[in-house]
Design a protein around this motif. Structure first.
Motif, mmCIF file in Angstrom:
data_model
loop_
_atom_site.group_PDB
_atom_site.id
_atom_site.type_symbol
_atom_site.label_atom_id
_atom_site.label_comp_id
_atom_site.label_asym_id
_atom_site.label_seq_id
_atom_site.Cartn_x
_atom_site.Cartn_y
_atom_site.Cartn_z
ATOM 1 N N LYS A 682 -3.381 -46.823 3.570
ATOM 2 C CA LYS A 682 -3.916 -46.339 4.846
ATOM 3 C C LYS A 682 -3.101 -46.877 6.024
ATOM 4 O O LYS A 682 -2.824 -46.157 6.989
ATOM 5 N N TRP A 683 -2.752 -48.153 5.950
ATOM 6 C CA TRP A 683 -2.006 -48.794 7.044
ATOM 7 C C TRP A 683 -0.671 -48.097 7.285
ATOM 8 O O TRP A 683 -0.326 -47.770 8.425
ATOM 9 N N ILE A 684 0.050 -47.851 6.208
ATOM 10 C CA ILE A 684 1.355 -47.206 6.353
ATOM 11 C C ILE A 684 1.198 -45.779 6.880
ATOM 12 O O ILE A 684 1.969 -45.324 7.743
ATOM 13 N N ALA A 685 0.189 -45.056 6.404
ATOM 14 C CA ALA A 685 -0.036 -43.693 6.901
ATOM 15 C C ALA A 685 -0.318 -43.698 8.402
ATOM 16 O O ALA A 685 0.202 -42.850 9.150
ATOM 17 N N ARG A 686 -1.108 -44.654 8.865
ATOM 18 C CA ARG A 686 -1.447 -44.698 10.293
ATOM 19 C C ARG A 686 -0.272 -45.179 11.139
ATOM 20 O O ARG A 686 -0.098 -44.741 12.283
ATOM 21 N N LEU A 687 0.532 -46.092 10.590
ATOM 22 C CA LEU A 687 1.751 -46.500 11.298
ATOM 23 C C LEU A 687 2.646 -45.296 11.553
ATOM 24 O O LEU A 687 3.186 -45.120 12.654
ATOM 25 N N ARG A 688 2.808 -44.462 10.536
ATOM 26 C CA ARG A 688 3.659 -43.278 10.715
ATOM 27 C C ARG A 688 3.074 -42.335 11.763
ATOM 28 O O ARG A 688 3.810 -41.678 12.495
ATOM 29 N N GLU A 689 1.763 -42.278 11.820
ATOM 30 C CA GLU A 689 1.110 -41.370 12.758
ATOM 31 C C GLU A 689 1.202 -41.869 14.200
ATOM 32 O O GLU A 689 1.445 -41.075 15.123
#
Length: 735
Positions: A682-689
């Motif tokens: 989740k953290w990596i997905a939100r960083l990309r967003e």
């Protein structure tokens, strides 16, 4: 506990080029990175204590996560597909570092003896130990007959357990504990075959070599054996992954009898037998509070009785010695703990008497007892020291003055107290090591003060301690506290402000990051990287108060301490902004996520292993294994508005900013019960967003849990990945 590369900037030469000029960098353009996975957004609005937050990636948590921990094959297909895409992307971005990873791995393996044997542990007529055969991933558990009255073997080796044979049937294999019965006839071990920390306990008949009892299922891996060799006490792990009950069963099978049922979901459980073999002890508690229950070993079917009733905010542990208990406790405001005594028959608080008074700055860590001697470990000025005391001197008052003292003349080192070897004998075993000095095992005669070197950690590829230097620095924190920093670097390193650095940190649960020897760190140091450890608040390197100053309402001290350490190292000429790669795992991954949000400009890269980054959601989910036990550490956002607001202010997943971040690698394990796989995903997905910069990489080990891959060599591949990512991100930042 690593990631990135593609391009002409592959680091295949050993040293990093520390002085690339702008002109050189301008002549090259790195190839475009492959396209990152785009996780679908499915916004979920969560309302809690009158506050609202939105989580677009909550779908990554499988609603049947408890079943996934026990059987990863049941993971929902859409989640599995996304995790595989993340792994593929990480592999593609870091493809250029594969040769470097292979070199690093070979170096690390080269520093481990192909065949190795532990220093044997004496017990009655036998010497017990572990032995690795040449290039084996796992050890053999062995014993040899013991020469009467000596510590030498007097007969051929007997293999008790071949862990390689057991592990060959599984992609993951780990033993939590193994022990022989007092009569030396049976061998009991707890095995985990998927990394979920749900253990099966087996009993082996050493005469026949066969399993001889029904397996105990759903255990935490913690067990103890009654000194009469008749009973097995074990701890049950429930469907929420918590230790909730303690059972006793006949060793060779039979009905499980419930002897303790834990009603507080925030308490951990442990069980053990005193070195005197007179008491079976159950300990229950959390990071703030605990109590001990006792069962007389002479009557192992008796129900446990409380030694001293629980008092919130007080901790104590009991060590049986002669006709008394030595009580290690923080009662009465003894923040760094003190020693008291209590009669064996009446160990409640009313009968405690002072033995070793509290002395601020002398943090007492543990006690070990033999029939005629006592030993304790304490931390002072960041280093550990051992004290031993005879029975005669125990009654003379001022026991610190009468005790023998073991310490080392190094700026940063670690002494590990392994304990009294046999209760009726005066010999103590300890390990000495430092960042430059490999581990030394000593047997120490508490009667005479003589020590016997039993083993030195071998580095087959060679190691010259004189080629390296250890330093202990202190960085001034925002509030004036002085934060220790331990450095390992090549001797003669120039402090010109250009050195690459790996800065490691943890800072939680009162766990100290010891100044120990690491064969893996040498791969970075030999390439010109300074290896630094920031001993931030939340650990206990400067005493228990150092822990208290970095938890709950004061948790942010851990994060600002780490940033202060980085800035101090820059100011002192050890390194420079964007010449630092930050590294931490588990709760240290929380530290990594927080400093990434607070000071991204300082770092070239951040490696976060099994990172605890989705704090607000995790600490609000009572079904997760560690949520209730960890409310004392972070606060309870379900009932306390101030705790909610505090956690919301620093939770890495909830505080990503639209600014440039360094490259980030997040590693997780599908079967991890402590930091679940969806947190790094989740953290990596939100960083990309929401963030800029990066790249942001996620790799989930689909066949392991919190500790990563099993096996003494296999785990090094993940270490090599982290180090390759660190070197790669330093090169990227230069360019």
């Amino acid at each position: 506990m690593t990631p990135h590369d593609v391009s002409i900037w592959t680091i295949e030469s050993l040293p990093i080029n520390r002085h690339i000029s702008p002109m050189t960098a301008d002549k090259h353009t790195a190839p475009a990175l492959p396209k990152a996975p785009v996780a679908r957004r499915n916004p979920v609005v969560l309302e809690q204590l009158g506050r609202t937050r939105t989580d677009s990636y909550a779908w990554m948590k499988d609603e049947n996560w408890q079943k996934v921990l026990r059987d990863p094959s049941v993971l929902r297909d859409d989640i599995r597909s996304h995790l595989k895409q993340e792994n593929t992307y990480t592999e593609a971005v870091l493809a250029g570092t594969v040769p470097l990873q292979e070199d690093l791995f070979k170096e690390m393996v080269g520093r481990i003896p192909p065949a190795e044997e532990s220093v044997p542990l004496p017990d009655g007529p036998w010497l017990y130990g572990l032995r690795f055969e040449k290039d084996a991933q796992y050890p053999l558990h062995v014993r040899r007959p013991r020469k009467a009255g000596a510590s030498e073997a007097d007969g051929p080796e007997e293999i008790l357990l071949d862990v390689n044979e057991l592990a060959a049937r599984h992609s993951f294999y780990s033993l939590a504990q193994a022990a022989h019965t007092e009569d030396h006839r049976y061998y009991v071990y707890a095995e985990d075959v998927q990394g979920s920390e749900v253990y099966r306990i087996q009993v082996k008949d050493l005469a026949t070599g066969e399993l001889c009892a029904p397996a105990v299922e759903s255990s935490t891996g913690s067990f103890t054996l009654s000194p009469d060799s008749q009973h097995l006490f074990w701890i049950y792990r429930d469907d929420n992954g918590r230790p909730s009950r303690i059972y006793r069963r006949p060793l060779l099978g039979g009905e499980d009898t419930l002897i303790f049922d834990e009603t507080d979901p925030g308490f951990f459980l442990s069980i053990g037998v005193s070195a005197s073999r007179k008491w079976i002890a159950i300990e229950r508690g959390d990071h703030d509070t605990n109590e001990t229950l006792l069962i007389p070993a002479s009557d192992p079917t008796a129900m446990p009785k409380v030694a001293a009733p629980l008092v919130r905010g007080e901790r104590y542990s009991l060590t049986h010695w002669q006709d008394r208990f030595i009580v290690l406790t923080n009662a009465g405001g003894a923040v760094d703990f003190k020693l008291m005594t209590a009669p064996e028959a009446t160990p409640d608080r009313a009968h405690w008497q002072e033995f070793l008074p509290h002395e601020e700055g002398h943090f007492l860590l543990g006690v070990s007892a033999g029939k005629d001697h006592l030993a304790w470990l304490e931390r002072r000025n960041g280093n550990t020291e051992i004290f031993t005391l005879s029975r005669e001197d125990a009654d003379r008052g001022d026991i610190r003055r009468h005790a023998r003292h073991i310490s080392m003349d190094e700026p940063a080192y670690t002494l590990s107290l392994l304990g009294v070897l046999e209760y009726d004998q005066p010999f103590l075993r300890y390990i000495y090591q430092s960042p430059t000095t490999p581990a030394h095992w000593y047997d120490y005669d508490m009667r005479t003060g003589e020590k016997n070197l039993r083993k030195v950690r071998e580095v087959p590829s060679g190691h010259d301690p004189a080629a390296y230097e250890t330093r202990r620095l202190f960085a001034r924190a925002d509030d004036g506290a002085m934060v220790p920093v331990t450095l390992l670097m090549k001797k003669g390193t120039k402090l010109d402000g250009q050195n690459p650095m790996l800065l490691y940190g943890y800072g939680s649960y009162g766990i100290s990051m010891e100044a120990s020897f690491s064969t893996t760190a040498l791969s970075l140091v030999d390439r010109g990287v300074i290896h630094a450890t920031a001993h931030v608040r939340g650990g206990s390197e400067k005493g228990w108060n150092w822990f208290l100053e970095g938890r709950a309402a004061k948790k942010t001290n851990s994060f600002t301490d780490f940033i202060s350490c980085a800035r101090h190292l820059i100011a002192e000429g050890y390194t420079a902004p964007r010449r630092i790669v930050a590294h931490g795992g588990s709760a240290g991954g929380l530290l990594m996520g927080a400093v990434a949000n607070m000071a991204p400009e300082l770092f070239a890269g951040i490696a976060a292993q099994v990172p605890f980054v989705d704090m607000l959601n995790t600490m609000s989910d009572v079904s997760l294994p560690l949520t209730p036990p960890e409310w004392p550490e972070w606060g309870n956002p379900l009932t306390d508005p101030e705790a909610y607001d505090l956690i919301a202010s620093y939770s890495p997943y909830d505080n990503i900013r639209p600014v440039s971040y360094p490259a980030i690698l997040a590693l997780g394990g599908l079967s991890d019960p402590r930091v679940t796989y969806w947190e790094p995903a989740k953290w990596i997905a939100r960083l990309r967003e929401e963030a800029r910069g990066g790249p942001f990489l996620c790799q989930i080990n689909m066949e392991a849990g919190h500790g990563g891959s099993s096996g003494r060599f296999a785990r090094l591949k993940e270490v090599a990945l982290v180090q390759a990512f660190a070197l790669w991100s330093l090169k990227q930042a230069e360019n």
